[in-house]
Design a protein around this motif. Structure first.
Motif, short mmCIF file in Angstrom:
data_model
loop_
_atom_site.label_atom_id
_atom_site.label_comp_id
_atom_site.label_asym_id
_atom_site.label_seq_id
_atom_site.Cartn_x
_atom_site.Cartn_y
_atom_site.Cartn_z
N PRO A 249 0.84 -1.21 0.00
CA PRO A 249 0.00 0.00 0.00
C PRO A 249 0.87 1.26 0.00
CG PRO A 249 -0.86 -1.60 1.55
CD PRO A 249 0.46 -2.14 1.09
N ASN A 250 0.67 2.10 -1.01
CA ASN A 250 1.37 3.39 -1.13
C ASN A 250 2.86 3.26 -1.43
OD1 ASN A 250 -1.07 4.68 -0.39
ND2 ASN A 250 -0.56 4.38 1.78
N GLY A 251 3.30 2.12 -1.99
CA GLY A 251 4.72 2.01 -2.30
C GLY A 251 5.11 0.65 -2.81
N TYR A 252 6.41 0.38 -2.78
CA TYR A 252 6.92 -0.91 -3.22
C TYR A 252 8.29 -1.17 -2.61
CZ TYR A 252 10.22 1.28 -6.47
OH TYR A 252 11.24 2.01 -7.01
N ASP A 271 10.33 2.50 -1.74
CA ASP A 271 9.62 3.76 -1.97
C ASP A 271 8.29 3.69 -1.22
OD1 ASP A 271 11.68 4.08 -3.82
OD2 ASP A 271 10.39 5.24 -5.17
N TYR A 272 7.96 4.80 -0.53
CA TYR A 272 6.71 4.81 0.24
C TYR A 272 6.18 6.23 0.34
CZ TYR A 272 3.31 3.89 3.92
OH TYR A 272 2.15 3.77 4.64
N GLU A 273 4.85 6.37 0.20
CA GLU A 273 4.20 7.66 0.35
C GLU A 273 3.22 7.61 1.53
OE1 GLU A 273 1.39 10.90 -2.05
OE2 GLU A 273 1.98 9.01 -3.01
N PHE A 274 3.39 8.55 2.43
CA PHE A 274 2.43 8.70 3.53
C PHE A 274 1.20 9.41 2.98
CE2 PHE A 274 6.53 8.28 5.58
CZ PHE A 274 6.26 7.41 6.62
N ALA A 275 0.11 8.66 2.83
CA ALA A 275 -1.07 9.18 2.15
C ALA A 275 -1.63 10.42 2.81
CB ALA A 275 -2.14 8.09 2.06
N ARG A 276 -1.57 10.49 4.12
CA ARG A 276 -2.20 11.60 4.83
C ARG A 276 -1.47 12.92 4.60
NH1 ARG A 276 -4.08 11.45 11.19
NH2 ARG A 276 -5.10 13.51 11.22
N GLY A 278 1.19 13.22 2.14
CA GLY A 278 1.78 13.29 0.81
C GLY A 278 3.29 13.25 0.82
N ILE A 280 6.83 11.61 0.49
CA ILE A 280 7.42 10.47 -0.21
C ILE A 280 8.83 10.24 0.30
CG2 ILE A 280 8.13 9.54 -2.45
CD1 ILE A 280 6.00 11.34 -3.72
#
Length: 478
Positions: A249-252, A271-276, A278, A280
Motif C-alpha cells: 500500500p502506497n509504495g513498493y 519507496d513509500y508515500e504517507f497518504a495523509r 503526501g 514520499i
C-alpha cells in the motif's frame, strides 16, 4: 560565430518544418545520440494518421530533419541529421497478428573534418563522434531498430525478429530473435540471441544470448530471473540477474542481485508515500561483494560497463520529498559510498547531499519551475587530494498555448582537485532556452539554443571557454 548565425538563418528558411523535443529530460539536456533517446525515442513526433496498407492496417511515418550548429571562438561546426520513423498496425496472421517497425537516420557534417590531413592541424575543437562515423561511411547511417513482431501466431507466444531492444531485465540492442512464451497465467519464459549492435566496432564474430522467466502474482508480486552469455571482443562473460518486486500500500520494495563472472552486486530499493501528508520517502542500498576482473570482462560492453573493474563497496541513499501549499514541493537527499579495497580516481569514497525545490502552477497554471543543488565530498585516493564538487541550477517550462511550449534553464558545476601538487578549481556554467510550435497534427517546429562558459580549457586555449550550440528540428508526419 557570424558564419554560424548566417547558416542558422538560411537553414530556417530552407527547413520549413521540426520534431517535438524538449530541452531537458531527467534533469539533463538530451539529444537523439544519447542512449536514453535511442532506446526510448519518445521526443520524436509520432504520426497518428497513417496511410492505408490494407483494409485493417495503416503505415505511420514521421520524417524529421535536425540541424545542429556548434561554435566557439576557435572553430564552427554544422551537422545535419535525417530521421525516419515508421510502424504499422497489427495485421491478422493465422490465429495471431503481425506488425513491423523501423527507426533510422542518416547524418552529414556539412563543414566537417573527415578526410582532412590532421598533420597540418593538430587540434580541432569541434571534432566529435560524427566525424569518426564519417570515416567509415559518408552518410553515417544508423538503424536504431527494424523488426517484425509476431503475437499469438504461435499460441501464447510473442516473438521479435530483426534489430530491436530487449524489454526484459536487460536492454541489449541485438540483431537476432527474441521470443516470450506464456506457460501459465502467472508464469512466462523467454529466450533471445543474436549479434550485439555497435556503430563503431566490427562485431561479426560476437554474440549475445540468454533466457529468463517472470512469475507475476496478481500484479503485486513479481519475481524475475535472467542469464546472459556475452561473447564480445574475444572476452566471454556470464551475466546473471534476479529481481524481486513487491507492491505494498502506497509504495513498493525491490531486491535485486547481479552477478558478472562471480562479482555480485546487491540492490535494495524502498519507496513509500504517507497518504495523509503526501510525504514520499525513498531508501536504497547497493553493494558489490567482489572486484570485477578487468582481464576477463569487456568493460565497454553495454551490459557490463557500469560495473567496471571496481573494488568491493557499499552504497546507501535516502531522500524525502514533500508537497505543500498546493503549488510547492521540496526534497532533500543523501548518498554515501564506502569502498572496501583499492580506491582509484573512478571508484572512491564519497558523500553527496542534494536539495530540490519545485513550483508548479505559478504564476500561470501551465508553469513549472525547478531549482536543484548537489554537494559532493570525495575522499582522496591514488595520489589525488580531497575532491569537492558543487552543482546547482534551475529549469523553467511554460505551455503558452495548445500549440506552443517554451523552456529555459541554467546549471553550474565546480570541481576541485590536485594536479601535480597544484590545487585547481574548474567550473562550468551552462544556459539554454528553446521552444516548440505545432501548428497542425502534421507539422512541428522546434528550436533550442545553449551556451556553456568554462575555465577548464584555459591552459590549452582561452578561445575554447565559451561554447554555443543551436538545434533546429523540423518534422512532418504522414
Amino acid at each position: 560565430m557570424r558564419h554560424l548565425l548566417s547558416s542558422l538563418f538560411i537553414t530556417v528558411l530552407l527547413l520549413g518544418s521540426v520534431g517535438v523535443a524538449s530541452a531537458f529530460e531527467a534533469d539533463g539536456y538530451t539529444t537523439p545520440d544519447n542512449w536514453s533517446m535511442q532506446t526510448t525515442p519518445g521526443q520524436f513526433k509520432q504520426s497518428m494518421t497513417g496511410v492505408g496498407l490494407t483494409k485493417d492496417s495503416r503505415l505511420y511515418m514521421t520524417l524529421t530533419t535536425r540541424l545542429r550548429l556548434k561554435s566557439d571562438e576557435y572553430a564552427d561546426d554544422q551537422d545535419i541529421y535525417q530521421y525516419l520513423r515508421m510502424h504499422t498496425d497489427s495485421v491478422k496472421l493465422g490465429s495471431g497478428t503481425v506488425k513491423a517497425a523501423a527507426f533510422g537516420r542518416f547524418a552529414k557534417d556539412l563543414d566537417g573534418t573527415s578526410g582532412k590531413d590532421w598533420t597540418k592541424n593538430y587540434f580541432y575543437s569541434q571534432r566529435d563522434i560524427l566525424d569518426t562515423e564519417e570515416e567509415m561511411s559518408d552518410f553515417s547511417p544508423r538503424l536504431y531498430h527494424g523488426y517484425v513482431q509476431f503475437d499469438g501466431v504461435v499460441k501464447n507466444t510473442q516473438a521479435n525478429l530483426g534489430r530491436f531492444y530487449l524489454e526484459h531485465l536487460n536492454s541489449f540492442q541485438l540483431d537476432g530473435a527474441d521470443a516470450t512464451v506464456k506457460v501459465a497465467d502467472m508464469l512466462s519464459i523467454y529466450a533471445y540471441g543474436g549479434r550485439p549492435v555497435s556503430y563503431y566496432y566490427d562485431l561479426d564474430g560476437d554474440s549475445v544470448y540468454g533466457a529468463g522467466a517472470v512469475l507475476n502474482y496478481k500484479g503485486k508480486t513479481k519475481l524475475e530471473g535472467e542469464y546472459s552469455r556475452i561473447d564480445v571482443q574475444d572476452l566471454e562473460d556470464d551475466y546473471y540477474r534476479v529481481r524481486f518486486t513487491q507492491m505494498i500500500p502506497n509504495g513498493y520494495v525491490m531486491v535485486g542481485y547481479t552477478d558478472l563472472n562471480d562479482a555480485g552486486t546487491v540492490n535494495v530499493d524502498f519507496d513509500y508515500e504517507f497518504a495523509r501528508t503526501g510525504t514520499i520517502i525513498t531508501l536504497g542500498y547497493e553493494g558489490m561483494n567482489d572486484t570485477v576482473d578487468s582481464e576477463k570482462t569487456y568493460v565497454v560492453n553495454p551490459l557490463t560497463y557500469t560495473l567496471l573493474p571496481e573494488s568491493k563497496y557499499n552504497k546507501y541513499k535516502a531522500s524525502v520529498y514533500q508537497a505543500f501549499a498546493k503549488h510547492f514541493a521540496a526534497g532533500v537527499s543523501y548518498e554515501t559510498k564506502n569502498v572496501d579495497g583499492a580506491e582509484n580516481f573512478d571508484n572512491r569514497d564519497y558523500d553527496k547531499y542534494g536539495v530540490k525545490f519545485d513550483i508548479n502552477g505559478l504564476p500561470h497554471p501551465d508553469t513549472y519551475i525547478s531549482f536543484t543543488a548537489d554537494k559532493w565530498n570525495v575522499n582522496s585516493a591514488s595520489g589525488n587530494d580531497d575532491d569537492n564538487r558543487m552543482a546547482y541550477g534551475f529549469q523553467v517550462g511554460q505551455k503558452v498555448s495548445e500549440k506552443v511550449d517554451v523552456w529555459a534553464g541554467s546549471s553550474f558545476g565546480r570541481y576541485e582537485y590536485d594536479y601535480a601538487t597544484d590545487k585547481r578549481k574548474d567550473s562550468v556554467r551552462s544556459y539554454y532556452i528553446g521552444g516548440q510550435y505545432q501548428p497542425t497534427k502534421v507539422l512541428s517546429f522546434m528550436a533550442d539554443v545553449s551556451r556553456e562558459d568554462t575555465d577548464f580549457y584555459d591552459d590549452v586555449d582561452s578561445s575554447l571557454s565559451k561554447n554555443y550550440m543551436v538545434e533546429l528540428w523540423a518534422s512532418v508526419a504522414f
